[in-house]
Design a protein around this motif. Structure first.
Motif, PDB file in Angstrom:
ATOM      1  N   THR A   4      10.005  -4.347  10.192  1.00 53.26           N
ATOM      2  CA  THR A   4       8.759  -4.492   9.455  1.00 53.26           C
ATOM      3  C   THR A   4       8.797  -5.849   8.776  1.00 53.26           C
ATOM      4  O   THR A   4       9.806  -6.216   8.171  1.00 53.26           O
ATOM      5  CB  THR A   4       8.604  -3.377   8.400  1.00 53.26           C
ATOM      6  OG1 THR A   4       8.620  -2.122   9.077  1.00 53.26           O
ATOM      7  CG2 THR A   4       7.311  -3.520   7.628  1.00 53.26           C
ATOM      8  N   ARG A  13       4.148  -4.171  11.406  1.00 55.08           N
ATOM      9  CA  ARG A  13       5.006  -2.992  11.555  1.00 55.08           C
ATOM     10  C   ARG A  13       4.994  -2.518  12.997  1.00 55.08           C
ATOM     11  O   ARG A  13       4.129  -2.857  13.776  1.00 55.08           O
ATOM     12  CB  ARG A  13       4.538  -1.878  10.628  1.00 55.08           C
ATOM     13  CG  ARG A  13       3.128  -1.437  10.953  1.00 55.08           C
ATOM     14  CD  ARG A  13       2.794  -0.077  10.386  1.00 55.08           C
ATOM     15  NE  ARG A  13       1.433   0.295  10.684  1.00 55.08           N
ATOM     16  CZ  ARG A  13       1.002   0.776  11.840  1.00 55.08           C
ATOM     17  NH1 ARG A  13       1.830   0.959  12.844  1.00 55.08           N
ATOM     18  NH2 ARG A  13      -0.276   1.100  12.007  1.00 55.08           N
ATOM     19  N   ASP A  19      -1.722   5.031  15.974  1.00 54.67           N
ATOM     20  CA  ASP A  19      -2.511   3.794  16.101  1.00 54.67           C
ATOM     21  C   ASP A  19      -3.461   3.826  17.298  1.00 54.67           C
ATOM     22  O   ASP A  19      -4.245   2.895  17.492  1.00 54.67           O
ATOM     23  CB  ASP A  19      -1.579   2.585  16.248  1.00 54.67           C
ATOM     24  CG  ASP A  19      -0.717   2.360  15.025  1.00 54.67           C
ATOM     25  OD1 ASP A  19      -1.223   2.494  13.900  1.00 54.67           O
ATOM     26  OD2 ASP A  19       0.478   2.041  15.200  1.00 54.67           O
ATOM     27  N   CYS A  67       2.087  -4.006  14.972  1.00 55.61           N
ATOM     28  CA  CYS A  67       0.704  -3.802  14.572  1.00 55.61           C
ATOM     29  C   CYS A  67       0.466  -4.669  13.341  1.00 55.61           C
ATOM     30  O   CYS A  67       1.340  -4.789  12.480  1.00 55.61           O
ATOM     31  CB  CYS A  67       0.453  -2.338  14.225  1.00 55.61           C
ATOM     32  SG  CYS A  67       0.464  -1.283  15.682  1.00 55.61           S
ATOM     33  N   GLU A  69      -1.496  -5.078   9.993  1.00 61.59           N
ATOM     34  CA  GLU A  69      -2.245  -4.293   9.012  1.00 61.59           C
ATOM     35  C   GLU A  69      -2.654  -5.161   7.843  1.00 61.59           C
ATOM     36  O   GLU A  69      -1.882  -6.023   7.399  1.00 61.59           O
ATOM     37  CB  GLU A  69      -1.390  -3.138   8.469  1.00 61.59           C
ATOM     38  CG  GLU A  69      -1.359  -1.946   9.339  1.00 61.59           C
ATOM     39  CD  GLU A  69      -0.832  -0.709   8.606  1.00 61.59           C
ATOM     40  OE1 GLU A  69      -0.631  -0.742   7.371  1.00 61.59           O
ATOM     41  OE2 GLU A  69      -0.633   0.289   9.292  1.00 61.59           O
ATOM     42  N   HIS A  73      -7.552  -2.605   4.476  1.00 62.51           N
ATOM     43  CA  HIS A  73      -8.268  -2.076   5.627  1.00 62.51           C
ATOM     44  C   HIS A  73      -7.427  -1.186   6.534  1.00 62.51           C
ATOM     45  O   HIS A  73      -7.900  -0.210   7.064  1.00 62.51           O
ATOM     46  CB  HIS A  73      -8.858  -3.216   6.463  1.00 62.51           C
ATOM     47  CG  HIS A  73      -9.636  -2.712   7.629  1.00 62.51           C
ATOM     48  ND1 HIS A  73      -9.047  -2.411   8.841  1.00 62.51           N
ATOM     49  CD2 HIS A  73     -10.941  -2.405   7.763  1.00 62.51           C
ATOM     50  CE1 HIS A  73      -9.977  -1.953   9.669  1.00 62.51           C
ATOM     51  NE2 HIS A  73     -11.122  -1.933   9.046  1.00 62.51           N
ATOM     52  N   GLY A  74      -6.201  -1.554   6.772  1.00 63.43           N
ATOM     53  CA  GLY A  74      -5.364  -0.864   7.751  1.00 63.43           C
ATOM     54  C   GLY A  74      -5.243  -1.695   9.012  1.00 63.43           C
ATOM     55  O   GLY A  74      -5.249  -2.935   8.964  1.00 63.43           O
ATOM     56  N   PHE A  75      -5.188  -1.038  10.150  1.00 64.03           N
ATOM     57  CA  PHE A  75      -4.946  -1.692  11.439  1.00 64.03           C
ATOM     58  C   PHE A  75      -6.021  -2.737  11.742  1.00 64.03           C
ATOM     59  O   PHE A  75      -7.209  -2.468  11.633  1.00 64.03           O
ATOM     60  CB  PHE A  75      -4.927  -0.639  12.547  1.00 64.03           C
ATOM     61  CG  PHE A  75      -4.599  -1.202  13.898  1.00 64.03           C
ATOM     62  CD1 PHE A  75      -3.296  -1.229  14.339  1.00 64.03           C
ATOM     63  CD2 PHE A  75      -5.591  -1.735  14.701  1.00 64.03           C
ATOM     64  CE1 PHE A  75      -2.979  -1.755  15.586  1.00 64.03           C
ATOM     65  CE2 PHE A  75      -5.294  -2.269  15.953  1.00 64.03           C
ATOM     66  CZ  PHE A  75      -3.983  -2.283  16.387  1.00 64.03           C
ATOM     67  N   ALA A  76      -5.561  -3.935  12.161  1.00 64.24           N
ATOM     68  CA  ALA A  76      -6.504  -5.020  12.485  1.00 64.24           C
ATOM     69  C   ALA A  76      -6.246  -5.635  13.853  1.00 64.24           C
ATOM     70  O   ALA A  76      -7.134  -6.281  14.410  1.00 64.24           O
ATOM     71  CB  ALA A  76      -6.433  -6.110  11.419  1.00 64.24           C
ATOM     72  N   HIS A  78      -2.820  -6.789  16.911  1.00 61.34           N
ATOM     73  CA  HIS A  78      -1.483  -6.618  17.465  1.00 61.34           C
ATOM     74  C   HIS A  78      -0.894  -7.975  17.843  1.00 61.34           C
ATOM     75  O   HIS A  78      -1.613  -8.884  18.256  1.00 61.34           O
ATOM     76  CB  HIS A  78      -1.592  -5.730  18.711  1.00 61.34           C
ATOM     77  CG  HIS A  78      -0.271  -5.397  19.284  1.00 61.34           C
ATOM     78  ND1 HIS A  78       0.285  -6.098  20.326  1.00 61.34           N
ATOM     79  CD2 HIS A  78       0.623  -4.449  18.948  1.00 61.34           C
ATOM     80  CE1 HIS A  78       1.467  -5.581  20.601  1.00 61.34           C
ATOM     81  NE2 HIS A  78       1.687  -4.596  19.789  1.00 61.34           N
TER      82      HIS A  78
END
Length: 178
Positions: A4, A13, A19, A67, A69, A73-76, A78
């Motif tokens: 991470t 991460r 995901d 990923c 993040e 927001h969270g996941f954006a 890759h």
């Protein structure tokens, strides 16, 4: 490897099965998928789940992916490495809502810092389709060298597309101004 990485704005991460939905949501956009070689279009949750099943603990650095993040927001998107016939290849993408915010530049810097510390690789390969000026601008800004042009299959376009081949060497990366 299970790694991470943290920056002031991002968390990089390891991918998780949870995901799949945001990956599918952002890759089921031709403006995103059409810039990538190995992503079909349309892109479904089943495609994301199948890919995520290939992400297992203990992969070498040359196969490590992250990923991206954002805390608010969270996941954006890759970013990650995969083994190619001539060495490790860096690939990346962001969901369209996150474009033009400097997120990918930050993610590339962090990933390459980690990669060159974690491996003995002297070179990381990358590249962009010739029409992807935004991605080429990131690589140019960071010191990637253009090594030639090739033709590469784009699954989303179902066609061979002109590709600008690039590379980053350990010595250039370590010598860059920070």
């Amino acid at each position: 490897m299970n790694v991470t990485l943290q920056t002031p704005r991002l968390l990089l991460r390891q991918p998780q099965l949870g995901d799949a939905e945001p990956i599918a949501r952002y890759l089921n956009d031709f403006e995103v998928a059409g810039n990538l070689a190995r992503v079909p279009f349309p892109y479904h949750v089943a495609d994301a789940r199948a890919w995520l099943r290939t992400r297992r603990a203990g992969l070498p650095a040359q196969e490590t992916t992250f990923c991206i993040e954002l805390p608010d927001h969270g996941f954006a998107g890759h970013i990650g490495f995969h083994a190619g016939p001539d060495g490790p290849i860096l690939g990346y993408w962001l969901g369209r809502p996150f474009w033009n915010r400097g997120i990918m530049t930050e993610a590339v810097i962090t990933s390459l810092d980690w990669f060159f510390e974690a491996t003995r690789s002297d070179t990381v390969l990358s590249g962009v389709f010739a029409f992807n000026t935004a991605s080429l601008a990131i690589q140019t800004k960071l010191g990637f060298t253009q090594t030639g042009r090739s033709s590469l299959l784009c699954l989303a376009r179902d066609a061979e597309v002109e590709h600008i081949d690039t590379q980053m060497t350990r010595s250039v990366w370590k010598a860059r101004p920070i």
